[in-house]
Motif scaffolding. Structure first.
Motif, PDB file in Angstrom:
ATOM      1  N   LYS A   1       5.753 -13.834   1.457  1.00  0.00           N
ATOM      2  CA  LYS A   1       4.858 -13.444   0.764  1.00  0.00           C
ATOM      3  C   LYS A   1       5.230 -13.638  -0.833  1.00  0.00           C
ATOM      4  CE  LYS A   1       1.332 -12.408   3.337  1.00  0.00           C
ATOM      5  NZ  LYS A   1      -0.157 -13.066   2.973  1.00  0.00           N
ATOM      6  N   THR A   2       4.619 -13.986  -1.707  1.00  0.00           N
ATOM      7  CA  THR A   2       4.832 -14.034  -3.183  1.00  0.00           C
ATOM      8  C   THR A   2       4.519 -12.651  -3.530  1.00  0.00           C
ATOM      9  OG1 THR A   2       2.649 -14.866  -3.591  1.00  0.00           O
ATOM     10  CG2 THR A   2       4.488 -16.488  -3.266  1.00  0.00           C
ATOM     11  N   PRO A   3       4.944 -12.310  -4.833  1.00  0.00           N
ATOM     12  CA  PRO A   3       4.856 -11.147  -5.439  1.00  0.00           C
ATOM     13  C   PRO A   3       3.384 -10.648  -5.674  1.00  0.00           C
ATOM     14  CG  PRO A   3       6.597 -12.017  -6.424  1.00  0.00           C
ATOM     15  CD  PRO A   3       6.214 -13.224  -5.802  1.00  0.00           C
ATOM     16  N   LEU A   4       2.609 -12.015  -6.081  1.00  0.00           N
ATOM     17  CA  LEU A   4       1.041 -11.656  -5.980  1.00  0.00           C
ATOM     18  C   LEU A   4       0.244 -11.442  -4.963  1.00  0.00           C
ATOM     19  CD1 LEU A   4      -1.337 -11.677  -7.913  1.00  0.00           C
ATOM     20  CD2 LEU A   4      -1.332 -14.078  -7.950  1.00  0.00           C
ATOM     21  N   GLU A   5       0.748 -12.026  -3.816  1.00  0.00           N
ATOM     22  CA  GLU A   5       0.127 -11.847  -2.569  1.00  0.00           C
ATOM     23  C   GLU A   5       0.591 -10.599  -1.841  1.00  0.00           C
ATOM     24  OE1 GLU A   5       0.411 -16.521  -0.910  1.00  0.00           O
ATOM     25  OE2 GLU A   5       1.896 -15.144  -0.340  1.00  0.00           O
TER      26      GLU A   5
ATOM     27  N   LYS B   1     -11.702  -1.961  -3.129  1.00  0.00           N
ATOM     28  CA  LYS B   1     -12.220  -3.243  -2.504  1.00  0.00           C
ATOM     29  C   LYS B   1     -12.730  -4.131  -3.531  1.00  0.00           C
ATOM     30  CE  LYS B   1     -12.512  -1.871   2.438  1.00  0.00           C
ATOM     31  NZ  LYS B   1     -13.397  -1.771   3.355  1.00  0.00           N
ATOM     32  N   ALA B   2     -13.603  -3.548  -4.474  1.00  0.00           N
ATOM     33  CA  ALA B   2     -14.274  -4.422  -5.476  1.00  0.00           C
ATOM     34  C   ALA B   2     -13.529  -4.916  -6.466  1.00  0.00           C
ATOM     35  CB  ALA B   2     -15.442  -3.425  -6.103  1.00  0.00           C
ATOM     36  N   VAL B   3     -12.034  -4.587  -6.700  1.00  0.00           N
ATOM     37  CA  VAL B   3     -11.137  -5.129  -7.730  1.00  0.00           C
ATOM     38  C   VAL B   3     -10.604  -6.381  -7.433  1.00  0.00           C
ATOM     39  CG1 VAL B   3      -9.229  -4.367  -9.243  1.00  0.00           C
ATOM     40  CG2 VAL B   3     -10.864  -2.618  -8.316  1.00  0.00           C
ATOM     41  N   ASP B   4     -10.292  -7.290  -8.182  1.00  0.00           N
ATOM     42  CA  ASP B   4      -9.790  -8.306  -8.011  1.00  0.00           C
ATOM     43  C   ASP B   4      -8.410  -8.434  -8.901  1.00  0.00           C
ATOM     44  OD1 ASP B   4      -9.112 -11.027  -7.748  1.00  0.00           O
ATOM     45  OD2 ASP B   4     -10.715 -11.999  -8.916  1.00  0.00           O
ATOM     46  N   ILE B   5      -7.566  -8.436  -8.276  1.00  0.00           N
ATOM     47  CA  ILE B   5      -6.077  -8.434  -8.957  1.00  0.00           C
ATOM     48  C   ILE B   5      -5.798  -9.472  -9.887  1.00  0.00           C
ATOM     49  CG2 ILE B   5      -3.508  -8.386  -8.368  1.00  0.00           C
ATOM     50  CD1 ILE B   5      -4.697  -5.846  -7.707  1.00  0.00           C
ATOM     51  N   ARG B   6      -6.177 -10.695  -9.752  1.00  0.00           N
ATOM     52  CA  ARG B   6      -5.755 -11.743 -10.455  1.00  0.00           C
ATOM     53  C   ARG B   6      -6.621 -11.694 -11.856  1.00  0.00           C
ATOM     54  NH1 ARG B   6      -3.763 -15.781  -7.245  1.00  0.00           N
ATOM     55  NH2 ARG B   6      -3.964 -15.473  -5.008  1.00  0.00           N
ATOM     56  N   SER B   7      -7.892 -11.110 -11.773  1.00  0.00           N
ATOM     57  CA  SER B   7      -8.554 -10.876 -13.129  1.00  0.00           C
ATOM     58  C   SER B   7      -8.432  -9.728 -13.798  1.00  0.00           C
ATOM     59  CB  SER B   7      -9.984 -11.186 -12.868  1.00  0.00           C
ATOM     60  OG  SER B   7     -10.626 -10.387 -12.239  1.00  0.00           O
TER      61      SER B   7
ATOM     62  N   LYS C   1       6.731   1.700 -11.745  1.00  0.00           N
ATOM     63  CA  LYS C   1       5.331   1.340 -12.129  1.00  0.00           C
ATOM     64  C   LYS C   1       5.426   0.028 -12.541  1.00  0.00           C
ATOM     65  CE  LYS C   1       3.382   5.882 -13.847  1.00  0.00           C
ATOM     66  NZ  LYS C   1       3.070   6.384 -15.006  1.00  0.00           N
ATOM     67  N   ARG C   2       6.253  -0.448 -12.960  1.00  0.00           N
ATOM     68  CA  ARG C   2       6.583  -2.069 -13.591  1.00  0.00           C
ATOM     69  C   ARG C   2       6.889  -2.722 -12.434  1.00  0.00           C
ATOM     70  NH1 ARG C   2      10.135  -1.052 -16.993  1.00  0.00           N
ATOM     71  NH2 ARG C   2      12.039  -1.809 -15.755  1.00  0.00           N
ATOM     72  N   ASP C   3       7.541  -2.127 -11.292  1.00  0.00           N
ATOM     73  CA  ASP C   3       8.124  -3.129 -10.298  1.00  0.00           C
ATOM     74  C   ASP C   3       6.704  -3.116  -9.376  1.00  0.00           C
ATOM     75  OD1 ASP C   3      10.430  -3.179 -10.941  1.00  0.00           O
ATOM     76  OD2 ASP C   3      11.423  -1.587  -9.638  1.00  0.00           O
ATOM     77  N   VAL C   4       5.800  -2.179  -9.234  1.00  0.00           N
ATOM     78  CA  VAL C   4       4.644  -2.147  -8.435  1.00  0.00           C
ATOM     79  C   VAL C   4       3.732  -3.363  -8.968  1.00  0.00           C
ATOM     80  CG1 VAL C   4       2.436  -1.008  -7.762  1.00  0.00           C
ATOM     81  CG2 VAL C   4       4.731   0.202  -7.749  1.00  0.00           C
ATOM     82  N   VAL C   5       3.527  -3.219 -10.381  1.00  0.00           N
ATOM     83  CA  VAL C   5       2.777  -4.218 -11.081  1.00  0.00           C
ATOM     84  C   VAL C   5       3.136  -5.722 -10.802  1.00  0.00           C
ATOM     85  CG1 VAL C   5       1.622  -5.088 -13.151  1.00  0.00           C
ATOM     86  CG2 VAL C   5       1.802  -2.547 -12.353  1.00  0.00           C
TER      87      VAL C   5
ATOM     88  N   ILE D   1       6.943  -2.543  -2.822  1.00  0.00           N
ATOM     89  CA  ILE D   1       5.783  -2.816  -2.149  1.00  0.00           C
ATOM     90  C   ILE D   1       5.747  -2.444  -0.461  1.00  0.00           C
ATOM     91  CG2 ILE D   1       3.821  -4.424  -1.274  1.00  0.00           C
ATOM     92  CD1 ILE D   1       3.803  -3.501  -4.347  1.00  0.00           C
ATOM     93  N   HIS D   2       7.166  -2.822  -0.025  1.00  0.00           N
ATOM     94  CA  HIS D   2       7.471  -2.670   1.364  1.00  0.00           C
ATOM     95  C   HIS D   2       7.507  -1.166   1.797  1.00  0.00           C
ATOM     96  CE1 HIS D   2       9.118  -6.785   2.387  1.00  0.00           C
ATOM     97  NE2 HIS D   2       8.020  -6.824   2.074  1.00  0.00           N
ATOM     98  N   ASN D   3       8.253  -0.260   0.614  1.00  0.00           N
ATOM     99  CA  ASN D   3       8.164   1.170   1.055  1.00  0.00           C
ATOM    100  C   ASN D   3       6.947   1.876   0.715  1.00  0.00           C
ATOM    101  OD1 ASN D   3      11.103   2.259   0.823  1.00  0.00           O
ATOM    102  ND2 ASN D   3      11.235   0.454  -0.310  1.00  0.00           N
TER     103      ASN D   3
END
Length: 708
Positions: free
Chosen positions: A60-64, A81-87, A115-119, A126-128
């Protein structure tokens, strides 16, 4: 008003579950393979159903990964659920996800780097987070719901002076307390209440048992027409009522014993407090000292309540959960055990086949090895840069501290310098001019440095090309028999340099140098005239070399394109082969399962035919003891029921006589000790060291034995 300036997760834990907030850890850990498998398993179960494998999850890529985390959070709270991460912007993503993790009580500190690593979709981070969420999804879903109503508002103290705001805040806190109580009652009712399906099953089971009992009673009445049967029935019903009364009395007795133990414990605590109070009053203890003692005692009791009792509660709760899970599982039969054993053997064979494939493959063919090494190198480089940044920050702080000390020393030695408004304006204007001049000079310096770097790189490339050209020229000169031409040119350059140096050092010997130069020039002219045809031939060879090099590059490109097309065809063929192989394995599995089912049905059909023959033919029998299979099975069921009844009777007898039996065992142990002491005293002939008479005992004689 900032709604997240306090830890709502900790507030929720204290408000509903009665536990104190635990200290958060600083660094994330590297997950093991088992934990990653648990993450993939949780994502493949409802409600997610991602159908992921370990390889797909690792690729999986970071965005995925960030989208996957947003999906998991959306199951806990519908707003995600209503939030689009890409936009969505990075700041909004940081505030939304990290704020929600804070509400849930994430056990790690949400530092700016985390926080920067999460974004940025860091894999480790993300795994943790996924591992922590998927271990307790139902609890976190309940926390996400209740935390909306239990967030502590942060209001400045100057606003709290207003009476209306203070009253509103009191009403808000009272509503929170009421919500907490209602929610606790709801959880208790949900845990105690049975589902409608279970109630329906229990009702149907009770009705069937009632019908069976009615039928048995009617059959028993028909068989027993004796006039004394009514008296016997009344006696048995009276016996049953007495047994129920005895059971209720036993329960009341156990309750009374528990109450007696509690009252004795309270009496002991009261006596202890009375003794402490008497001791304090007799020792002339002041009120401050008594207050300090009470505070220490309160502190000890609080530690006991929050530490010891909380740990005991958690241990007992976990044990009860495990016991409930074990009790909720269906009864395991021998067929289930055989099926699981067969499944284990099949999985072991599959693992062995996969191990053989892995051992037979070449590690160099691993497509992920290159990316893994690149990722490891990038992470290592990132860690090194972070270490360098930390060292630079430490140096910056040290320099700032040193600069402050020097400024203080200057003020002490030179004294403070007062600057007027006009002087300060002139000084500020001069600083702005110097700052602009510094920026221009710095920009020019950067341009010069960049241009210098380009020139150095160009010089290096030209030197490499010149060396290659010199080597090629030497080879061609040796082939054509004109070796030394380039060396002569180099000698000319050296001579020119030497000539310049000699002109500077020895101006008086100019005529001799001109003669030497003329001789050298004559030699050069003669050698040039000799090498002219060979140089022309060399130029033609250069043109042919360039043409051949172009043809070579053209054929090389065609070869690479052909190779890529062959590899693509090979990959497609491999995919088709794997697909056909999987279809073959599925069909083979279906065949074996159908074959086994056919065998089972044939055996069942045979048994049914035998049973019909036994029922139709009165002379046919299954064995000497049983006529048919139904009789044999019913006899076995009756035998098992009889065994269960005997075991229940034995269990009831053991429970009823447990206290008497344990008392009898203790009495026998004491008797054995007394007999051993008597034996020891009889053998030694001395009874003085065995024990002593208790003179404080009244109305009875008591001899106390020594332990040794």
């Amino acid at each position: 008003v900032n709604m997240y300036n306090e830890d709502p997760g900790a507030h929720f834990n204290q408000g509903i579950f009665g536990g104190e907030g635990k200290q958060k850890t600083q660094q994330l850990k590297n997950l093991t393979t088992a934990e990653i498998k648990n993450i993939v398993g949780g994502l493949n179960r409802p409600p997610f159903m991602c159908n992921l494998s370990l390889v797909d999850f690792d690729d999986k890529t970071p965005l995925e990964l960030l989208e996957l985390l947003n999906t998991v959070l959306g199951e806990l709270d519908e707003t995600h659920k209503a939030v689009d991460i890409r936009s969505e912007t990075q700041d909004a993503t940081t505030e939304r996800i990290c704020g929600f993790l804070t509400v849930l009580g994430f056990p790690f500190d949400l530092t700016p780097s985390l926080k920067r690593d999460v974004v940025h979709g860091d894999k480790k981070t993300i795994h943790n987070i996924l591992n922590w969420i998927l271990q307790r999804p139902q609890d976190l879903k309940r926390i996400s719901y209740t935390s909306k109503f239990l967030v502590a508002l942060s209001i400045p103290e100057e606003l709290m002076m207003d009476e209306e705001i203070r009253e509103t805040m009191d009403v808000y806190k009272n509503l929170q307390a009421e919500f907490t109580a209602v929610h606790q009652n709801l959880e208790v009712l949900r845990s105690e209440a049975m589902s409608p399906d279970q109630l329906k099953k229990e009702i149907t089971q009770l009705e069937s048992e009632k019908e069976q009992l009615i039928s048995k009673i009617s059959i028993f009445k028909d068989k027993n027409d004796d006039p004394d049967f009514k008296d016997l029935l009344d006696a048995t019903s009276q016996l049953r009522k007495e047994q129920e009364t005895e059971a209720r009395n036993a329960e009341k007795m156990s309750e009374q014993r528990n109450m007696l133990e509690q009252s004795e414990q309270q009496e002991y605590m009261t006596r202890q407090r009375l003794m402490d109070a008497q001791k304090n009053s007799s020792a002339d203890v002041t009120a401050d000292q008594m207050l300090v003692q009470l505070r220490n005692e309160t502190k000890k009791n609080r530690e006991l309540c929050y530490d010891v009792l909380e740990r005991e509660y958690e241990d007992k709760y976990q044990r009860s959960q495990k016991i409930e899970m074990v009790l909720a599982e269906p009864v395991t039969t021998q067929g289930d055990i055989d099926q699981l054993a067969n499944e284990v053997r099949r999985l072991q064979r599959d693992c062995q086949v996969l191990d053989d494939k892995l051992s037979s493959t070449n590690p160099a063919d691993d497509n992920l090895a290159i990316y893994k090494t690149q990722a490891a190198a990038a992470s290592k480089k990132k860690e090194n840069k972070n270490d360098e940044m930390q060292t630079l920050e430490k140096e910056k702080i040290a320099l700032e501290k040193l600069m402050a000390e020097k400024e203080q020393e200057y003020v002490q030695t030179k004294g403070t310098k007062y600057m007027k408004r006009d002087d300060f304006k002139q000084y500020a204007a001069s600083l702005r001019g110097k700052n602009q001049k510094y920026k221009k000079m710095k920009k020019n310096l950067e341009d010069i440095r960049s241009e210098l770097a380009v020139l150095n790189r160009t010089e290096q490339i030209l030197k490499n090309k010149a060396e290659m050209t010199d080597d090629l020229m030497k080879k061609l000169e040796e082939q054509k028999g004109i070796a030394g031409y380039s060396k002569i040119q180099d000698d000319m350059e050296k001579v020119a340099k030497d000539r310049q140096e000699i002109d500077k050092l020895k101006e008086g010997s100019l005529q001799e140098l001109t003669k030497v130069v003329q001789n050298i020039e004559e030699q050069l002219k003669s050698k040039k005239s000799k090498l002219a045809p060979q140089i022309k031939q060399l130029r033609t060879y250069r043109k042919k070399y360039e043409e051949r090099e172009g043809d070579y590059l053209k054929h090389k490109k065609a070869y690479e394109n052909t190779l890529m097309s062959f590899e693509a065809d090979k990959k497609n063929l491999e995919e088709d082969t794997n697909k056909l192989w999987n279809e073959y394995k599925e069909e083979e599995t279906k065949y074996h399962s159908l074959n086994i089912q056919s065998t089972i049905h044939s055996v069942l059909k045979k048994n049914i035919q035998m049973e019909t023959q036994f029922q139709k033919n009165p002379d046919a029998r299954l064995s000497d003891d049983f006529k048919s299979l139904s009789e044999m099975y019913s006899a076995k069921l009756e035998q098992e029921d009889e065994t269960i009844r005997d075991l229940k009777k034995h269990q009831r007898y053991v429970k009823d006589n447990l206290e008497n039996n344990s008392l009898q065992v203790r009495l026998f142990d004491d008797l054995v000790k007394i007999l051993a002491v008597k034996k020891k005293s009889a053998l030694s002939g001395e009874a003085a060291g065995i024990g002593y008479e208790d003179k404080n005992a009244k109305d009875y004689d008591r001899f106390v034995l020594r332990e040794d």
